[in-house]
Structure formats: structure tokens, C-alpha cells
Design a protein around this motif. Structure first.
Motif, PDB file in Angstrom:
ATOM      1  N   ALA A  65     -66.943   0.048  32.037  1.00 18.85           N
ATOM      2  CA  ALA A  65     -65.720  -0.559  31.501  1.00 18.85           C
ATOM      3  C   ALA A  65     -65.049   0.490  30.640  1.00 18.85           C
ATOM      4  O   ALA A  65     -64.885   0.341  29.451  1.00 18.85           O
ATOM      5  CB  ALA A  65     -66.072  -1.787  30.686  1.00 18.85           C
ATOM      6  N   SER A  96     -62.305   2.616  28.954  1.00 17.02           N
ATOM      7  CA  SER A  96     -60.904   2.440  28.594  1.00 17.02           C
ATOM      8  C   SER A  96     -60.258   3.814  28.565  1.00 17.02           C
ATOM      9  O   SER A  96     -60.862   4.790  28.132  1.00 17.02           O
ATOM     10  CB  SER A  96     -60.780   1.757  27.232  1.00 17.02           C
ATOM     11  OG  SER A  96     -61.485   2.513  26.281  1.00 17.02           O
ATOM     12  N   LEU A  97     -59.031   3.853  29.061  1.00 19.03           N
ATOM     13  CA  LEU A  97     -58.316   5.120  29.158  1.00 19.03           C
ATOM     14  C   LEU A  97     -58.009   5.659  27.763  1.00 19.03           C
ATOM     15  O   LEU A  97     -57.535   4.937  26.909  1.00 19.03           O
ATOM     16  CB  LEU A  97     -57.003   4.900  29.926  1.00 19.03           C
ATOM     17  CG  LEU A  97     -56.111   6.131  30.057  1.00 19.03           C
ATOM     18  CD1 LEU A  97     -56.702   7.108  31.053  1.00 19.03           C
ATOM     19  CD2 LEU A  97     -54.723   5.724  30.522  1.00 19.03           C
ATOM     20  N   MET A  98     -58.308   6.930  27.584  1.00 22.30           N
ATOM     21  CA  MET A  98     -57.985   7.563  26.306  1.00 22.30           C
ATOM     22  C   MET A  98     -57.293   8.890  26.605  1.00 22.30           C
ATOM     23  O   MET A  98     -57.810   9.687  27.389  1.00 22.30           O
ATOM     24  CB  MET A  98     -59.263   7.780  25.491  1.00 22.30           C
ATOM     25  CG  MET A  98     -58.999   8.313  24.096  1.00 22.30           C
ATOM     26  SD  MET A  98     -60.491   8.343  23.045  1.00 22.30           S
ATOM     27  CE  MET A  98     -61.393   9.740  23.734  1.00 22.30           C
ATOM     28  N   GLU A 111     -69.210   5.562  28.635  1.00 21.50           N
ATOM     29  CA  GLU A 111     -68.254   5.207  27.579  1.00 21.50           C
ATOM     30  C   GLU A 111     -67.809   6.486  26.892  1.00 21.50           C
ATOM     31  O   GLU A 111     -68.604   7.399  26.692  1.00 21.50           O
ATOM     32  CB  GLU A 111     -68.972   4.292  26.577  1.00 21.50           C
ATOM     33  CG  GLU A 111     -68.056   3.606  25.593  1.00 21.50           C
ATOM     34  CD  GLU A 111     -68.861   2.793  24.570  1.00 21.50           C
ATOM     35  OE1 GLU A 111     -68.483   2.849  23.398  1.00 21.50           O
ATOM     36  OE2 GLU A 111     -69.862   2.150  24.948  1.00 21.50           O
ATOM     37  N   ASN A 159     -65.358   7.372  23.601  1.00 20.45           N
ATOM     38  CA  ASN A 159     -64.421   6.960  22.556  1.00 20.45           C
ATOM     39  C   ASN A 159     -64.109   8.142  21.643  1.00 20.45           C
ATOM     40  O   ASN A 159     -64.520   9.262  21.938  1.00 20.45           O
ATOM     41  CB  ASN A 159     -64.941   5.732  21.791  1.00 20.45           C
ATOM     42  CG  ASN A 159     -66.315   5.979  21.196  1.00 20.45           C
ATOM     43  OD1 ASN A 159     -66.550   7.011  20.578  1.00 20.45           O
ATOM     44  ND2 ASN A 159     -67.232   5.041  21.397  1.00 20.45           N
ATOM     45  N   ASP A 200     -56.763  12.991  30.278  1.00 20.42           N
ATOM     46  CA  ASP A 200     -57.179  11.607  30.059  1.00 20.42           C
ATOM     47  C   ASP A 200     -58.675  11.541  30.364  1.00 20.42           C
ATOM     48  O   ASP A 200     -59.202  12.370  31.099  1.00 20.42           O
ATOM     49  CB  ASP A 200     -56.387  10.632  30.937  1.00 20.42           C
ATOM     50  CG  ASP A 200     -56.795  10.711  32.387  1.00 20.42           C
ATOM     51  OD1 ASP A 200     -57.781  10.059  32.764  1.00 20.42           O
ATOM     52  OD2 ASP A 200     -56.138  11.440  33.159  1.00 20.42           O
ATOM     53  N   ILE A 218     -60.447   9.170  31.883  1.00 19.99           N
ATOM     54  CA  ILE A 218     -60.956   8.458  33.057  1.00 19.99           C
ATOM     55  C   ILE A 218     -60.954   9.327  34.301  1.00 19.99           C
ATOM     56  O   ILE A 218     -61.963   9.439  34.968  1.00 19.99           O
ATOM     57  CB  ILE A 218     -60.196   7.135  33.295  1.00 19.99           C
ATOM     58  CG1 ILE A 218     -60.592   6.147  32.196  1.00 19.99           C
ATOM     59  CG2 ILE A 218     -60.544   6.548  34.654  1.00 19.99           C
ATOM     60  CD1 ILE A 218     -60.057   4.762  32.352  1.00 19.99           C
TER      61      ILE A 218
END
Length: 197
Positions: free
Chosen positions: A5, A7-9, A69, A71, A125, A127
Motif C-alpha cells: 500500500a 503512497s506516492l511521495m 513502505e 516515508n 517519485d 513508486i
């Protein structure tokens, strides 16, 4: 691998350098197993094929698809077996041979070969992950000019430098001066003495 899961950063090299890497299924998931150092980027596509990390066992790579993940202050992978030696990865070795380090690479315009500065950072990015833009700086001591060049404007990345589209500023100036010329010819000359109070 496992369901992710992610999330695009949107981030940059300077923001991710030395990010701690953790193994979710390690003996101690609270202690980091490695630290991000750099990326292996395909010079033709801008795709990040692997991530260079420093581990207690030495330099290793992890594949972006193994990231569970990512972050702002940490990256999580499944376990330590995903820290790989490049010698065991012949396909990746081919990219490593072709690879050109982005940081400190000299940047020139493609046709006129004008020097634009050197790369001090790059954005991506988390992802895909792929190159989105490079930060180019030129100048000395207290005077620095910084330009963000989008990946779409990069024509080629070679050992001799990074070549980008000709600067757009020049064409904008030419266009505005053309408009001014057209306006001059269209507007009738007025003699203000003709205007009565």
C-alpha cells in the motif's frame, strides 16, 4: 512480492540520502539494517533500477519493487535477504556499466553546446521510481543560479555530460519582439494636435 500500500511521495536525492532501511520481518524490526546511499539509474529511460545501500556487510542493492513502505524518514523491506550483492545480478551489471552518475554531471544545451552548470540534486517519485527533474547550478561563491530541468527536456545523458533542449528564454524574447513589431505596423500614427479640448 507482498501486497503493498505504497503512497506516492515526490522527493529528491538530497532529501533521501542516508535514509534508514528497516526489515519488517527481521529479528529486530526496530533496528535499521542499512542506509540509502544512491541509485542505479538507467541513462536512457531515467528508471531507477536499484538502490545502493550501505549495510554492516558492505555495499548492497535493493530493488524498488521490494520496498514495502517508503516515508519521509524510513524505508521498509521484507527481510535482510533482499539486500543483494551486485555480483549476483548479471542483468543489473549491464546497467551499472552504462550508468552515468547524475550528481556533479555537467549540463549543456544539445545543439549549441552551451554550458548550463552542473547537477546538484534530482527529483523522483517513490513508486515508479523514475527521474522527474534535475537541479542545475551555475556560479561561484555568493552568486549561484539554480535551474530545474524537467526530464522531458533532457535529450541525452552521456559520459561527456547531460544534454538538454535549447533554452526557452531565447525564443520567448524573439516572439515578444516580433509582436511589438507587428503592433507598431498596425497602429496608425496619431497627431495629438488634432485632438480638440
Amino acid at each position: 512480492s507482498t501486497n503493498k500500500a505504497l503512497s506516492l511521495m515526490l522527493t529528491s536525492y538530497s532529501e533521501t540520502f542516508k535514509t534508514w532501511i528497516f526489515a519488517k520481518n527481521g529479528p529486530s524490526s526496530s533496528a535499521p539494517i542499512a542506509r540509502l546511499l544512491d541509485f542505479i539509474i538507467h541513462p536512457d529511460t531515467g528508471i531507477f533500477e536499484a538502490i545502493w545501500v550501505q549495510s554492516p556487510q558492505g555495499m548492497r542493492v535493493i530493488f524498488p519493487q521490494d520496498v514495502l513502505e517508503w516515508n519521509e524518514d524510513s524505508i521498509f523491506i521484507s527481510d535482510e535477504t533482499e539486500l543483494l550483492k551486485t555480483i549476483d545480478l548479471p542483468r543489473l551489471q549491464k546497467t551499472i556499466k552504462k550508468e552515468i552518475p547524475l550528481l556533479k554531471a555537467k549540463v549543456f544545451t544539445e545543439k549549441t553546446k552551451l554550458y548550463q552548470g552542473e547537477v546538484t540534486d534530482f527529483a523522483f517519485d517513490t513508486i515508479s521510481p523514475r527521474l522527474l527533474s534535475i537541479t542545475v547550478e551555475k556560479g561561484f561563491l555568493f552568486w549561484r543560479q539554480k535551474t530545474i530541468v524537467l526530464k522531458s527536456r533532457i535529450k541525452k545523458i552521456t559520459k561527456n555530460g547531460i544534454f538538454i533542449e535549447e533554452l526557452l528564454l531565447k525564443t520567448k524574447k524573439e516572439k515578444t519582439s516580433e509582436k511589438v513589431e507587428k503592433l507598431k505596423t498596425k497602429l496608425p500614427e496619431m497627431d495629438f494636435r488634432e485632438i480638440k479640448k
